[in-house]
Scaffold this motif. Structure first.
Motif, mmCIF file in Angstrom:
data_model
loop_
_atom_site.group_PDB
_atom_site.id
_atom_site.type_symbol
_atom_site.label_atom_id
_atom_site.label_comp_id
_atom_site.label_asym_id
_atom_site.label_seq_id
_atom_site.Cartn_x
_atom_site.Cartn_y
_atom_site.Cartn_z
ATOM 1 N N GLU A 236 0.813 -1.212 0.000
ATOM 2 C CA GLU A 236 0.000 0.000 0.000
ATOM 3 C C GLU A 236 0.852 1.270 0.000
ATOM 4 O OE1 GLU A 236 -2.687 -0.261 3.268
ATOM 5 O OE2 GLU A 236 -3.722 -2.027 2.490
ATOM 6 N N LEU B 81 2.917 2.344 2.332
ATOM 7 C CA LEU B 81 3.034 2.980 3.636
ATOM 8 C C LEU B 81 4.448 2.875 4.198
ATOM 9 C CD1 LEU B 81 -0.282 1.700 5.283
ATOM 10 C CD2 LEU B 81 0.117 3.829 4.046
ATOM 11 N N HIS C 294 6.763 5.692 5.777
ATOM 12 C CA HIS C 294 6.327 6.922 5.122
ATOM 13 C C HIS C 294 5.351 7.597 6.082
ATOM 14 C CE1 HIS C 294 8.498 5.575 1.711
ATOM 15 N NE2 HIS C 294 7.637 4.651 1.337
ATOM 16 N N GLU D 163 3.755 10.518 6.697
ATOM 17 C CA GLU D 163 2.482 11.162 6.390
ATOM 18 C C GLU D 163 1.442 10.154 5.909
ATOM 19 O OE1 GLU D 163 1.577 14.126 7.172
ATOM 20 O OE2 GLU D 163 3.568 14.464 8.015
ATOM 21 N N LYS D 164 1.877 9.169 5.136
ATOM 22 C CA LYS D 164 0.945 8.146 4.653
ATOM 23 C C LYS D 164 0.427 7.290 5.803
ATOM 24 C CE LYS D 164 2.700 7.780 -0.092
ATOM 25 N NZ LYS D 164 3.299 6.864 -1.108
ATOM 26 N N GLN E 152 -2.149 9.318 7.718
ATOM 27 C CA GLN E 152 -3.414 9.337 6.970
ATOM 28 C C GLN E 152 -4.119 7.990 7.085
ATOM 29 O OE1 GLN E 152 -4.799 11.991 5.702
ATOM 30 N NE2 GLN E 152 -6.611 10.840 5.027
#
Length: 215
Positions: A191, A193, A204, A206-207, A210
């Motif tokens: 995905e 991430l 990651h 910020e991912k 989220q």
């Protein structure tokens, strides 16, 4: 990016004085620095390497409570231990050097520095808050969300883009099996991430944040 703990910063400023009254110790990877029920008579400052603080459940499963790296302290709960005995254990995660500071020597230094004494109180409050957050996460989050939170916290605490954590260590931090961690890590990688290879994980950030908002 990680910030320097005020108490660790205080120790850094007093290193020459501290070296006179403390001993430098070296540990190999997976070597125990102190065991459960050992005398709680030292606080430790990490010169190099990293250390995990763990507890073992009644069924023999190890849970990683926290991870500390160079420039940080651990073992500070020696000031709160019942009967002056350790309620956890500390293990080197890689070749590690520490300064072992006797409690009474450290207390003498704190008495001469009121700001450092207040910083120590703030550190205890921070550790208590982190423990409360762990309890809430275990109680209310599923395994996937717990892993995402562990990756985010590890990235924030260390200030590193790449984390040297094995799937077994992540399992001990999340409170599940290595096999489940491997499955979720593969899902996260698919995905976008995280990236990972062997024992290096690149979250990651910020991912992942989220992801926690949307799931």
């Amino acid at each position: 990016m990680s910030t320097i703990d005020p108490i660790a910063e205080f120790i850094q400023g007093q290193l020459n004085e501290i070296r006179v009254v403390s001993g430098e110790r070296e540990y190999h990877r997976n070597e125990t620095i102190y065991h459960l029920d050992d005398p709680a008579d030292h606080i430790f400052y990490i010169l190099s390497g990293s250390v995990k603080i763990t507890r073992v459940s009644d069924d023999g499963k190890e849970k990683i409570i926290s991870i500390h790296r160079a420039g940080e302290i651990f073992g500070e709960l020696c000031f709160c231990e019942v009967d002056d005995r350790r309620s956890d254990q500390a293990v080197a995660m890689e070749p590690t050097r520490v300064l072992a500071i006797r409690v009474h020597d450290f207390l003498a230094m704190l008495r001469e520095n009121p700001k450092a004494l207040l910083d120590m109180l703030s550190l205890f409050c921070k550790r208590l808050s982190e423990a409360q957050q762990q309890i809430e996460t275990l109680a209310f989050d599923n395994t996937t969300r717990r892993l995402a939170r562990v990756l985010l916290k590890s990235s924030s605490d260390s200030g590193l883009e790449r984390l040297r954590l094995t799937h077994e260590e992540l399992a001990q931090m999340v409170g599940t099996s290595r096999e489940i961690i491997t499955t979720i890590m593969n899902q996260f990688r698919e995905e976008g991430l995280i990236d990972y290879r062997r024992s290096e994980v690149s979250p990651h950030v910020e991912k992942l944040r989220q992801f926690l908002v949307t799931v």
